[in-house]
Every structure is written in structure tokens, then in C-alpha cells.
Scaffold this motif. Structure first.
Motif, PDB file in Angstrom:
ATOM      1  N   GLY A 156       0.790  -1.224   0.000  1.00  0.00           N
ATOM      2  CA  GLY A 156       0.000   0.000   0.000  1.00  0.00           C
ATOM      3  C   GLY A 156       0.817   1.266   0.000  1.00  0.00           C
ATOM      4  N   SER A 157       2.114   1.117  -0.067  1.00  0.00           N
ATOM      5  CA  SER A 157       2.976   2.295  -0.075  1.00  0.00           C
ATOM      6  C   SER A 157       3.780   2.369  -1.368  1.00  0.00           C
ATOM      7  N   SER A 158       3.438   3.342  -2.186  1.00  0.00           N
ATOM      8  CA  SER A 158       4.143   3.452  -3.460  1.00  0.00           C
ATOM      9  C   SER A 158       5.598   3.824  -3.233  1.00  0.00           C
ATOM     10  N   LEU A 159       5.848   4.532  -2.140  1.00  0.00           N
ATOM     11  CA  LEU A 159       7.223   4.913  -1.821  1.00  0.00           C
ATOM     12  C   LEU A 159       8.063   3.682  -1.501  1.00  0.00           C
ATOM     13  N   LEU A 160       7.540   2.835  -0.635  1.00  0.00           N
ATOM     14  CA  LEU A 160       8.278   1.629  -0.272  1.00  0.00           C
ATOM     15  C   LEU A 160       8.513   0.743  -1.493  1.00  0.00           C
ATOM     16  N   LEU A 161       7.526   0.689  -2.349  1.00  0.00           N
ATOM     17  CA  LEU A 161       7.686  -0.128  -3.554  1.00  0.00           C
ATOM     18  C   LEU A 161       8.762   0.444  -4.465  1.00  0.00           C
ATOM     19  N   ARG A 162       8.727   1.748  -4.614  1.00  0.00           N
ATOM     20  CA  ARG A 162       9.723   2.390  -5.463  1.00  0.00           C
ATOM     21  C   ARG A 162      11.126   2.118  -4.930  1.00  0.00           C
ATOM     22  N   LEU A 163      11.299   2.298  -3.641  1.00  0.00           N
ATOM     23  CA  LEU A 163      12.612   2.070  -3.048  1.00  0.00           C
ATOM     24  C   LEU A 163      13.015   0.601  -3.157  1.00  0.00           C
ATOM     25  N   SER A 164      12.066  -0.284  -2.949  1.00  0.00           N
ATOM     26  CA  SER A 164      12.382  -1.709  -3.033  1.00  0.00           C
ATOM     27  C   SER A 164      12.902  -2.075  -4.423  1.00  0.00           C
ATOM     28  N   LYS A 165      12.252  -1.544  -5.431  1.00  0.00           N
ATOM     29  CA  LYS A 165      12.693  -1.837  -6.792  1.00  0.00           C
ATOM     30  C   LYS A 165      14.084  -1.272  -7.043  1.00  0.00           C
ATOM     31  N   GLN A 166      14.250  -0.038  -6.622  1.00  0.00           N
ATOM     32  CA  GLN A 166      15.534   0.622  -6.839  1.00  0.00           C
ATOM     33  C   GLN A 166      16.669  -0.152  -6.167  1.00  0.00           C
ATOM     34  N   PHE A 167      16.445  -0.537  -4.943  1.00  0.00           N
ATOM     35  CA  PHE A 167      17.500  -1.232  -4.210  1.00  0.00           C
ATOM     36  C   PHE A 167      17.675  -2.659  -4.709  1.00  0.00           C
ATOM     37  N   TYR A 168      16.594  -3.254  -5.158  1.00  0.00           N
ATOM     38  CA  TYR A 168      16.730  -4.576  -5.762  1.00  0.00           C
ATOM     39  C   TYR A 168      17.701  -4.496  -6.935  1.00  0.00           C
ATOM     40  N   ASP A 169      17.491  -3.515  -7.779  1.00  0.00           N
ATOM     41  CA  ASP A 169      18.350  -3.364  -8.957  1.00  0.00           C
ATOM     42  C   ASP A 169      19.793  -3.094  -8.557  1.00  0.00           C
ATOM     43  N   GLU A 170      19.951  -2.252  -7.556  1.00  0.00           N
ATOM     44  CA  GLU A 170      21.308  -1.923  -7.152  1.00  0.00           C
ATOM     45  C   GLU A 170      22.008  -3.142  -6.563  1.00  0.00           C
ATOM     46  N   ASN A 171      21.263  -3.875  -5.748  1.00  0.00           N
ATOM     47  CA  ASN A 171      21.825  -5.100  -5.179  1.00  0.00           C
ATOM     48  C   ASN A 171      22.170  -6.095  -6.279  1.00  0.00           C
ATOM     49  N   ASN A 172      21.292  -6.143  -7.248  1.00  0.00           N
ATOM     50  CA  ASN A 172      21.475  -7.037  -8.379  1.00  0.00           C
ATOM     51  C   ASN A 172      22.763  -6.725  -9.126  1.00  0.00           C
ATOM     52  N   ARG A 173      23.083  -5.475  -9.206  1.00  0.00           N
ATOM     53  CA  ARG A 173      24.325  -5.081  -9.859  1.00  0.00           C
ATOM     54  C   ARG A 173      25.518  -5.680  -9.122  1.00  0.00           C
ATOM     55  N   TYR A 174      25.470  -5.617  -7.818  1.00  0.00           N
ATOM     56  CA  TYR A 174      26.561  -6.205  -7.040  1.00  0.00           C
ATOM     57  C   TYR A 174      26.660  -7.708  -7.294  1.00  0.00           C
ATOM     58  N   ARG A 175      25.513  -8.319  -7.374  1.00  0.00           N
ATOM     59  CA  ARG A 175      25.521  -9.764  -7.612  1.00  0.00           C
ATOM     60  C   ARG A 175      26.172 -10.087  -8.955  1.00  0.00           C
ATOM     61  N   HIS A 176      25.792  -9.331  -9.953  1.00  0.00           N
ATOM     62  CA  HIS A 176      26.355  -9.590 -11.277  1.00  0.00           C
ATOM     63  C   HIS A 176      27.852  -9.300 -11.324  1.00  0.00           C
ATOM     64  N   LEU A 177      28.230  -8.219 -10.691  1.00  0.00           N
ATOM     65  CA  LEU A 177      29.638  -7.841 -10.703  1.00  0.00           C
ATOM     66  C   LEU A 177      30.497  -8.895 -10.020  1.00  0.00           C
ATOM     67  N   SER A 178      29.915  -9.535  -9.034  1.00  0.00           N
ATOM     68  CA  SER A 178      30.667 -10.564  -8.315  1.00  0.00           C
ATOM     69  C   SER A 178      30.633 -11.890  -9.053  1.00  0.00           C
ATOM     70  N   ARG A 179      29.993 -11.882 -10.209  1.00  0.00           N
ATOM     71  CA  ARG A 179      29.820 -13.112 -10.990  1.00  0.00           C
ATOM     72  C   ARG A 179      29.291 -14.239 -10.109  1.00  0.00           C
ATOM     73  N   LEU A 180      28.418 -13.869  -9.210  1.00  0.00           N
ATOM     74  CA  LEU A 180      27.849 -14.840  -8.296  1.00  0.00           C
ATOM     75  C   LEU A 180      26.673 -15.508  -8.986  1.00  0.00           C
ATOM     76  N   ASN A 181      26.701 -16.785  -9.030  1.00  0.00           N
ATOM     77  CA  ASN A 181      25.680 -17.463  -9.814  1.00  0.00           C
ATOM     78  C   ASN A 181      24.328 -17.598  -9.114  1.00  0.00           C
ATOM     79  N   HIS A 182      24.318 -17.324  -7.831  1.00  0.00           N
ATOM     80  CA  HIS A 182      23.074 -17.271  -7.088  1.00  0.00           C
ATOM     81  C   HIS A 182      22.376 -18.637  -7.026  1.00  0.00           C
ATOM     82  N   ALA A 183      21.883 -19.064  -8.132  1.00  0.00           N
ATOM     83  CA  ALA A 183      21.088 -20.284  -8.153  1.00  0.00           C
ATOM     84  C   ALA A 183      21.935 -21.526  -7.900  1.00  0.00           C
ATOM     85  N   THR A 184      23.142 -21.504  -8.342  1.00  0.00           N
ATOM     86  CA  THR A 184      23.966 -22.703  -8.236  1.00  0.00           C
ATOM     87  C   THR A 184      24.576 -22.873  -6.844  1.00  0.00           C
ATOM     88  N   THR A 185      24.806 -21.735  -6.181  1.00  0.00           N
ATOM     89  CA  THR A 185      25.528 -21.777  -4.922  1.00  0.00           C
ATOM     90  C   THR A 185      24.712 -22.405  -3.793  1.00  0.00           C
TER      91      THR A 185
END
Lengths: 235, 235
Positions: A156-185
Motif C-alpha cells: 500500500g505504499s508506493s514509496l516503499l515499492l519504489r525504493l524496493s525496486k531501486q534497491f533490488y536493482d542496485e543489489n542485483n548489480r553487485y551480484r552480477h559484478l561478483s559473478r555470483l551465480n546465485h542459483a547454483t551456490t
DNA sequence: CTGGACTAAAATATCGATATTTGTTGACGC
DNA sequence: GCGTCAACAAATATCGATATTTTAGTCCAG
């Protein structure tokens, strides 16, 4: 609704864009998050102009938007560059993200109705359906993001959703940069199932605990990978 | 450091800008926050181009940045407009803001050193020095913002600081739109003193309580003013 | 009247070109 | 050698003009 339609796709992919700017934004955003554009790299207008076959204006607009997002840094008269990464920034990001998502999840569980539940079920099904065989990476990424967002959708909070998406993407960048396979580990699929179950069962504390643990686990792995990145990644 | 130098001034005012884009951004930002540019109004490029005596590119870049900030909304092929306000959005904002600042304040109190304390003392002094006589509005606003940010400065999280600033500005817009005089309604100066004292005494819970109460009080007044705004403000 | 389709006007989005600033190279003097 | 400064090269920031899309207006058919 505060957000603008410049943001990347939420559910189905492969949309058509109504402006060059949107398209360019989505592409650069994707390239930064995926790690194709590496931290600190100079983003020369002329170069991007050519790469994406578009004028200077859409490029600059997209970069301006990305700068406010935090994925890109602007310095007056010196142009744009991809935002740097660091262990400290990552800790910061992870902590804030957990706080935001915890709040959002608690609200969602208390407020969510039938439609919200169905969204989760659907997202979980889609995510489980697509194995991470090569070639499906992009699709898995999309479903993974959609799944996590579906959990919070009813907060019910558009602000929280916006931030969640933004931080998801940013976190995702770290994951990719670390070449972390996520699913396999780890047994990530199992974790997703557990989380979804707890959420649907409205077991708030358990759901929050699992979600935060889910992020923290990945965080721990990233932390290790980041150190390597910091030492050998100079070049 | 993730933030970009497009953001408005943090401490001293009256800086010179190194690019038209920065200047235009700061001006539009100010006009939106101050309420000079009202919610929902169309931001025509040509019009702004003339108003600020600048080309179309800087205007569009500034607006793109503002769109990511949430103060402006973009719709492809339909241009930009000032973001709408609503009671719901305000509740959302206030709640998230309290959460963010509470966290930041707790961290700051636990981590802050001598320099941080001095920053608070200085900001408090400046704020108390400038009465809100007409003509000093702008200066008071600047010092007020600086004071609140000085409390959080030592939190050690650039993310929390960025969000705090952003939400401060957004909240400030609501205050201006409601034509709420802030200083005249309550003993705001006293509240600031109390907060500063609690923070400097490292009385964390009290400080947090006072800060949240400070925001909530304003919030309650705004809530009332917003209803009026919603009913008679259609025009 | 009412509604749809066409036209004209307005506004957006975009490009190509230019002015300004920054970065770089190398000659010159110390 | 070494720092300094000037000219050159590169890149940014910015403008003015154009193509495209949306909006508003109008005219006719039903």
C-alpha cells in the motif's frame, strides 16, 4: 503514483518503447545492472550515441535519470560515469534494503487480499518454471525480480515499492559484478518456496526472517566476492 | 559517494553553478518545493526555456532528474508535469521518512564524534539566530534544513542521508502547499532546542521520540490543511 | 444534437551543429 | 631534468531547427 514510466519493465518483458529516451534509459540501466558497463567507466555521450544509435539528447536525459537513481554519477563539465562500488556502499545498501523490505512485507501481509496472493502464486510458478539453463538468464532475472516484488505488492505504499525496486536493482548489480551465480551456490529455489509459503500462510515473523536471511546469505557471499574484486579488479 | 552535484545546496547558499543544467535543476526544484509551481501543472519546455532563459536540453535534463526524485512526473510523448499531492501520499511519505530518520539518528548518535557535535551546535545557533521576519524566509528554510541534516550527518550511511534529504524536501513541499507557517503555530524553536539537547546528551530514545513527535505534529496540522486543499484547491 | 473523422495548432522528442570547457602534448626556460 | 605554459585535441554542454505526436477545433453525416 510517483514513479515515472522510465523505469524498467516490471512484469512482462519485450515491450515497445514510446520514446528514444525510455528505450535508451532501459538499455543503459540494464547494462549497468548486468555489469556490462563496469563501475567507474566513463560514459561518453558520443560513444553511447553510436552504441545505441540515438541522438545526444535522449542519452543525456537517460543518464540524468540514472544519476538520480544512483547508478550513474554526474560531475558538471566532466560528464557521466558509472557509479563506483565498494564494500562499504554494499553494506549500507543491504542494511537499508532489509529495513525497507521488512516494513513493506509486514504491511503487505497485513493488508494483502486475494489478488495479492494470486500474484505471488503466479510469480512463484513462473520463477520455478524457468530453469537457469543458459540462454534463459534474462528471463530468470525478470521472473526473479517479479517474484520478489509480488511479495510486497500489497504493502500500500508506493514509496516503499519504489525504493524496493531501486534497491533490488542496485543489489542485483553487485551480484552480477561478483559473478555470483546465485542459483547454483545454494538452494535458492527452496528458499523462494519457503518464503512464499510463509507469506501466504500469513506467518509474518517467519516470512520476514526468511526474507532477511535470504538477502543476508547472498550478502555474505557478495562480501567475500567483493574483496577479490577490490584486489584483482583494478584494470 | 553516490549522490550527484545536481542536488540543491546543503549548507551555504548562493553558490555559482558550473552548468546551466545544475542551475535550472536547482531553480525548478526550488519552485516545486516552495509551491510556486503547483501540483499537476504542465511543465512546458518552451515556457520553462523562456522563464529560466536557457535552452531546451538543460531544461529536459533537469526535469528528468526531478522525475527520478519524484517531484515531477514524466509521461512519454506527453511531457512533464509537477507531481500531484494527496493525503495518502503524504501519510506514506511521513511514515517512511520517520522510519528512515529514526534509523539515521540512532546510528548518528552511536557513531558521531566531536566534529558531528560541533556541526549540530553550529547549525542550531544559525537557526536560532535568524528570526522568521519576512524577507528571511529563504534563509530560515536553508538553516532549518541544515539543522535537521546536521543531526543525521554522522550516521555513516550515504544512502540514509540521501533519502533523508529527498524526503525532507518532499515533506517541505507539503508544508508550503498547505501555507503552514510552521514557526508561528507552535513553539518550533523550543522543539528544535529540545531535540538538539537530547541528541547532544546522547539520549537516543528521547531524541528519536522528540524527532518523530516533531514530524508527527507537523504532519497532523498538514493533514488538516490538506483536506481543505483538496476541497477548495481545485482551480 | 451527437459522434466520428479530418485539419490545424501546439507541444514534445529528437537531431545536427556550435561554443566552452577540460585534458594532453610538447616546446621552452630555469 | 622539471615545472610551466601555450596550442591542440577531445569531450561536454548547449543551442536552434526539424520531425512526430498529441491536442483542439471544426465540419459534416447520421
Amino acid at each position: 503514483m510517483i514513479t515515472t514510466d522510465l523505469h524498467p519493465v516490471d512484469e512482462e518483458g519485450a515491450q515497445e518503447f514510446r520514446s528514444r529516451t525510455s528505450e535508451t534509459y532501459a538499455r543503459i540501466h540494464g547494462d549497468v545492472v548486468s555489469g556490462k558497463l563496469k563501475p567507474g567507466v566513463k560514459l561518453k555521450i558520443e560513444q553511447l550515441r553510436e552504441e545505441y544509435d540515438v541522438g545526444a539528447t535522449p542519452v543525456r536525459e537517460a543518464l540524468s535519470f540514472l544519476a538520480a537513481d544512483g547508478l550513474v554519477v554526474r560531475e558538471d563539465q566532466k560528464g557521466f560515469r558509472v557509479a563506483e562500488v565498494s564494500a562499504d556502499e554494499f553494506e549500507d545498501l543491504l542494511a537499508v534494503r532489509c529495513m525497507i523490505e521488512e516494513r513493506a512485507l509486514r504491511l503487505a501481509i497485513s493488508r494483502g487480499g486475494r489478488k495479492w496472493e494470486e500474484g505471488i502464486v503466479l510469480a512463484r510458478f513462473r520463477l520455478s518454471g524457468v530453469g537457469r539453463i543458459e540462454g534463459n538468464e534474462a528471463e530468470w532475472e525478470r521472473h526473479h525480480r517479479a517474484f520478489h516484488m509480488s511479495l510486497l505488492a500489497a504493502c500500500g505504499s508506493s514509496l516503499l515499492l519504489r525504493l524496493s525496486k531501486q534497491f533490488y536493482d542496485e543489489n542485483n548489480r553487485y551480484r552480477h559484478l561478483s559473478r555470483l551465480n546465485h542459483a547454483t551456490t545454494r538452494d535458492v529455489r527452496g528458499e523462494h518456496e519457503e518464503i512464499a509459503e510463509a507469506v501466504l500462510a500469513r506467518d509474518t515473523d517467519r516470512a520476514v526472517g526468511l526474507l532477511v536471511e535470504h538477502y543476508t546469505k547472498t550478502g555474505n557471499l557478495l562480501r567475500i566476492a567483493l574483496k577479490d574484486l577490490a584486489t584483482d579488479g583494478h584494470g
